[in-house]
Design a protein around this motif. Structure first.
Motif, PDB file in Angstrom:
ATOM      1  N   ASN A  12       0.790  66.468  73.294  1.00  0.00           N
ATOM      2  CA  ASN A  12       1.290  66.164  74.417  1.00  0.00           C
ATOM      3  C   ASN A  12       0.432  67.322  75.575  1.00  0.00           C
ATOM      4  O   ASN A  12       0.876  66.846  76.206  1.00  0.00           O
ATOM      5  CB  ASN A  12       3.121  67.285  74.704  1.00  0.00           C
ATOM      6  N   THR A  13      -0.437  67.742  74.703  1.00  0.00           N
ATOM      7  CA  THR A  13      -1.671  68.371  76.107  1.00  0.00           C
ATOM      8  C   THR A  13      -3.458  67.748  76.085  1.00  0.00           C
ATOM      9  O   THR A  13      -3.716  68.497  76.318  1.00  0.00           O
ATOM     10  CB  THR A  13      -1.211  70.052  75.777  1.00  0.00           C
ATOM     11  N   ALA A  14      -3.807  67.318  74.596  1.00  0.00           N
ATOM     12  CA  ALA A  14      -4.318  66.372  74.120  1.00  0.00           C
ATOM     13  C   ALA A  14      -5.795  65.842  75.616  1.00  0.00           C
ATOM     14  O   ALA A  14      -4.582  65.058  75.484  1.00  0.00           O
ATOM     15  CB  ALA A  14      -4.391  66.147  73.200  1.00  0.00           C
ATOM     16  N   SER A  15      -6.210  66.021  75.818  1.00  0.00           N
ATOM     17  CA  SER A  15      -7.047  65.113  76.582  1.00  0.00           C
ATOM     18  C   SER A  15      -7.299  63.647  75.986  1.00  0.00           C
ATOM     19  O   SER A  15      -7.573  63.512  74.880  1.00  0.00           O
ATOM     20  CB  SER A  15      -8.220  65.702  76.882  1.00  0.00           C
ATOM     21  N   ARG A  16      -7.476  62.848  77.170  1.00  0.00           N
ATOM     22  CA  ARG A  16      -7.230  61.233  76.784  1.00  0.00           C
ATOM     23  C   ARG A  16      -8.579  61.352  75.436  1.00  0.00           C
ATOM     24  O   ARG A  16      -9.019  61.133  74.751  1.00  0.00           O
ATOM     25  CB  ARG A  16      -7.701  60.473  77.426  1.00  0.00           C
ATOM     26  N   GLU A  17      -9.991  62.027  76.444  1.00  0.00           N
ATOM     27  CA  GLU A  17     -10.945  61.387  75.153  1.00  0.00           C
ATOM     28  C   GLU A  17     -10.592  62.856  73.624  1.00  0.00           C
ATOM     29  O   GLU A  17     -11.007  61.623  72.351  1.00  0.00           O
ATOM     30  CB  GLU A  17     -12.180  63.245  75.682  1.00  0.00           C
ATOM     31  N   MET A  18      -9.425  63.241  73.372  1.00  0.00           N
ATOM     32  CA  MET A  18      -9.485  63.452  71.564  1.00  0.00           C
ATOM     33  C   MET A  18      -8.723  63.158  71.482  1.00  0.00           C
ATOM     34  O   MET A  18      -8.630  62.979  70.602  1.00  0.00           O
ATOM     35  CB  MET A  18      -8.725  65.401  72.194  1.00  0.00           C
ATOM     36  N   LEU A  19      -7.019  62.408  72.343  1.00  0.00           N
ATOM     37  CA  LEU A  19      -6.470  61.453  71.626  1.00  0.00           C
ATOM     38  C   LEU A  19      -6.946  60.386  71.089  1.00  0.00           C
ATOM     39  O   LEU A  19      -6.923  59.629  69.908  1.00  0.00           O
ATOM     40  CB  LEU A  19      -5.958  61.214  72.571  1.00  0.00           C
ATOM     41  N   LEU A  20      -8.998  59.881  72.157  1.00  0.00           N
ATOM     42  CA  LEU A  20      -9.013  58.786  71.288  1.00  0.00           C
ATOM     43  C   LEU A  20     -10.123  59.096  69.654  1.00  0.00           C
ATOM     44  O   LEU A  20     -10.742  57.827  68.733  1.00  0.00           O
ATOM     45  CB  LEU A  20     -10.477  57.963  72.185  1.00  0.00           C
ATOM     46  N   ARG A  21     -10.024  60.572  69.551  1.00  0.00           N
ATOM     47  CA  ARG A  21     -10.846  60.950  68.365  1.00  0.00           C
ATOM     48  C   ARG A  21      -9.666  60.877  66.712  1.00  0.00           C
ATOM     49  O   ARG A  21     -10.232  61.395  65.782  1.00  0.00           O
ATOM     50  CB  ARG A  21     -11.776  62.059  67.983  1.00  0.00           C
ATOM     51  N   VAL A  22      -8.575  61.096  67.440  1.00  0.00           N
ATOM     52  CA  VAL A  22      -7.382  60.724  66.414  1.00  0.00           C
ATOM     53  C   VAL A  22      -7.687  58.890  65.691  1.00  0.00           C
ATOM     54  O   VAL A  22      -7.136  58.220  65.888  1.00  0.00           O
ATOM     55  CB  VAL A  22      -5.918  61.071  66.754  1.00  0.00           C
ATOM     56  N   PRO A  23      -7.700  59.604  63.830  1.00  0.00           N
ATOM     57  CA  PRO A  23      -7.903  58.872  63.344  1.00  0.00           C
ATOM     58  C   PRO A  23      -6.264  57.470  63.210  1.00  0.00           C
ATOM     59  O   PRO A  23      -5.315  58.276  63.703  1.00  0.00           O
ATOM     60  CB  PRO A  23      -8.243  59.264  61.997  1.00  0.00           C
ATOM     61  N   MET A  71       3.923  57.675  78.522  1.00  0.00           N
ATOM     62  CA  MET A  71       4.686  58.469  77.866  1.00  0.00           C
ATOM     63  C   MET A  71       5.224  59.653  78.328  1.00  0.00           C
ATOM     64  O   MET A  71       6.562  60.210  78.722  1.00  0.00           O
ATOM     65  CB  MET A  71       4.591  57.601  76.343  1.00  0.00           C
ATOM     66  N   ARG A  72       3.941  60.464  77.835  1.00  0.00           N
ATOM     67  CA  ARG A  72       4.283  61.568  78.087  1.00  0.00           C
ATOM     68  C   ARG A  72       4.170  62.250  79.590  1.00  0.00           C
ATOM     69  O   ARG A  72       4.460  63.622  80.199  1.00  0.00           O
ATOM     70  CB  ARG A  72       3.338  62.178  77.552  1.00  0.00           C
ATOM     71  N   ALA A  73       3.969  61.568  80.278  1.00  0.00           N
ATOM     72  CA  ALA A  73       4.025  61.622  81.821  1.00  0.00           C
ATOM     73  C   ALA A  73       5.434  61.537  82.693  1.00  0.00           C
ATOM     74  O   ALA A  73       5.394  62.571  83.719  1.00  0.00           O
ATOM     75  CB  ALA A  73       4.086  60.494  82.989  1.00  0.00           C
ATOM     76  N   HIS A  74       6.196  61.804  81.295  1.00  0.00           N
ATOM     77  CA  HIS A  74       7.473  61.348  81.739  1.00  0.00           C
ATOM     78  C   HIS A  74       8.854  62.445  81.167  1.00  0.00           C
ATOM     79  O   HIS A  74       9.968  62.612  81.086  1.00  0.00           O
ATOM     80  CB  HIS A  74       8.446  59.572  81.453  1.00  0.00           C
ATOM     81  N   ARG A  75       7.928  62.903  79.791  1.00  0.00           N
ATOM     82  CA  ARG A  75       8.694  63.517  78.871  1.00  0.00           C
ATOM     83  C   ARG A  75       7.983  64.026  77.731  1.00  0.00           C
ATOM     84  O   ARG A  75       6.507  63.584  77.465  1.00  0.00           O
ATOM     85  CB  ARG A  75      10.010  62.823  78.058  1.00  0.00           C
ATOM     86  N   ARG A  76       8.511  65.059  76.636  1.00  0.00           N
ATOM     87  CA  ARG A  76       7.529  65.297  75.388  1.00  0.00           C
ATOM     88  C   ARG A  76       7.318  64.606  74.505  1.00  0.00           C
ATOM     89  O   ARG A  76       9.041  63.910  74.273  1.00  0.00           O
ATOM     90  CB  ARG A  76       8.273  66.920  75.369  1.00  0.00           C
ATOM     91  N   LEU A  77       6.288  63.832  73.905  1.00  0.00           N
ATOM     92  CA  LEU A  77       6.834  62.926  73.093  1.00  0.00           C
ATOM     93  C   LEU A  77       7.171  64.115  71.627  1.00  0.00           C
ATOM     94  O   LEU A  77       6.578  64.940  70.889  1.00  0.00           O
ATOM     95  CB  LEU A  77       4.984  62.525  72.720  1.00  0.00           C
ATOM     96  N   ARG A  78       7.712  63.400  70.236  1.00  0.00           N
ATOM     97  CA  ARG A  78       8.330  63.454  69.683  1.00  0.00           C
ATOM     98  C   ARG A  78       7.584  62.794  68.341  1.00  0.00           C
ATOM     99  O   ARG A  78       6.816  61.601  68.502  1.00  0.00           O
ATOM    100  CB  ARG A  78       9.558  62.885  69.495  1.00  0.00           C
ATOM    101  N   PHE A 129      -3.103  64.345  61.511  1.00  0.00           N
ATOM    102  CA  PHE A 129      -4.191  64.885  62.594  1.00  0.00           C
ATOM    103  C   PHE A 129      -3.422  65.052  64.200  1.00  0.00           C
ATOM    104  O   PHE A 129      -4.091  65.335  64.993  1.00  0.00           O
ATOM    105  CB  PHE A 129      -5.020  63.394  62.764  1.00  0.00           C
ATOM    106  N   VAL A 130      -1.678  65.036  64.139  1.00  0.00           N
ATOM    107  CA  VAL A 130      -1.265  65.807  65.346  1.00  0.00           C
ATOM    108  C   VAL A 130      -0.574  66.631  64.694  1.00  0.00           C
ATOM    109  O   VAL A 130       0.325  66.729  63.607  1.00  0.00           O
ATOM    110  CB  VAL A 130      -0.990  63.925  65.765  1.00  0.00           C
ATOM    111  N   GLU A 131       0.438  67.280  65.988  1.00  0.00           N
ATOM    112  CA  GLU A 131       1.512  67.666  66.325  1.00  0.00           C
ATOM    113  C   GLU A 131       2.056  67.146  67.348  1.00  0.00           C
ATOM    114  O   GLU A 131       1.125  66.740  67.970  1.00  0.00           O
ATOM    115  CB  GLU A 131       1.198  69.576  66.115  1.00  0.00           C
ATOM    116  N   THR A 132       3.772  67.621  67.375  1.00  0.00           N
ATOM    117  CA  THR A 132       4.876  66.872  68.252  1.00  0.00           C
ATOM    118  C   THR A 132       5.443  68.466  68.728  1.00  0.00           C
ATOM    119  O   THR A 132       5.424  69.140  67.975  1.00  0.00           O
ATOM    120  CB  THR A 132       5.729  65.603  67.943  1.00  0.00           C
TER     121      THR A 132
END
Length: 288
Positions: free
Chosen positions: A208-219, A232-239, A256-259
């Motif tokens: 919900n807060t990571a930058s695009r650059e960091m999201l691209l590094r998630v396996p 999606m997260r522009a409209h609501r919190r991701l689950r 590698f992620v949290e919601t």
């Protein structure tokens, strides 16, 4: 020049006599005259000048009849013509799909880092659209300087994955193959997962807060899935359930992620996580 002239004639015949309007990818000869290279660019969509080996030492050793200076000169000439044609709307047609090249992998002692350093320079200096990697394949009665066995085919696959990371995921060579390491990619896990396992302190990433650059590094997250997550997260919190809806490899992404409703329950050692996520390799026809 004779061989290059014949290649140009074939492409010209296809366009003018047979009215072929499809894609033509034409191989070129580095030491051919600039005029013939220009003629090839008028009829072909993409031209290839193969650099052959990752390093100049490898080229001098295994293909001494070829000159890296001539290859680079031809590549530079092509880039100039391509750039000029794109800059001028009324310029004559000139290889509109750009240029590409190919390297043989596993014919000499070049490491994967050597290969990727060479690729980076080719993309930056000559505007390559693609660098292709071809695993060396032994032939009978070849030079004694060549290995008797080919490299594992998965090595070629890992190089393509690393190339993709550099072109579309903002990775640098030093991140994929650190200078302090042996210079070879891990054959059991993909390069992005290998990077993530070496940088466990950078995870988990908050979707919900990571930058695009960091999201691209998630396996397990690709360019397309990251774009969808950002939308999606522009409209609501991701689950956590949103990962399933995106049809990503949840098993690979989850550690590698949290919601808002999920965080990895444990922090397994990288060695344990690697063993869990590694895909067993099948032996190729040569038993690798």
């Amino acid at each position: 020049d004779y061989t290059m002239e014949m290649l140009v004639r074939v492409a010209r015949t296809l366009r003018t006599e047979h009215r072929f309007a499809g894609y033509i990818h034409l191989k070129t000869i580095p030491d051919a005259s600039p005029e013939l290279i220009d003629a090839a660019a008028r009829w072909a969509d993409r031209l290839s000048i193969n650099v052959e080996m990752p390093t100049e030492a490898g080229l001098n050793s295994l293909a001494p009849e070829k000159n890296l200076g001539d290859i680079r000169k031809s590549m530079a000439h092509l880039r100039l013509g391509i750039d000029e044609a794109r800059a001028e709307k009324k310029a004559p047609r000139f290889a509109p799909a750009g240029q590409s090249t190919q390297m043989i992998v596993g014919a000499d002692a070049s490491t994967d880092r050597d290969v990727l350093v060479s690729s980076t320079n080719l993309y930056a200096s000559y505007g390559m659209r693609r660098v292709y990697y071809s695993a060396f394949s032994p032939i009978p009665d070849a030079s004694k300087a060549l290995p008797l066995r080919p490299p594992p085919l998965v090595r070629e696959h890992r190089l393509y994955q690393a190339d993709w990371l550099m072109r579309f995921y903002e990775f640098k060579v030093d991140e994929i193959t650190p200078p302090s390491a042996e210079g070879m990619l891990d054959l059991d896990v993909d390069p992005k997962l290998a990077w993530a396992l070496r940088h466990r302190n950078s995870f988990p990433v908050n979707l919900n807060t990571a930058s695009r650059e960091m999201l691209l590094r998630v396996p397990g997250l690709g360019v397309g899935s990251v774009q969808k997550l950002l939308a999606m997260r522009a409209h609501r919190r991701l689950r956590y359930a949103d990962l399933t809806r995106l049809r990503v490899a949840v098993k690979k992404v989850a550690p590698f992620v949290e919601t808002v409703d999920y965080r990895p329950s444990t922090e397994p050692q990288s060695t344990d996580l690697r063993a869990t996520l590694a895909v067993p390799r099948q032996a190729d026809m040569f038993g690798h």
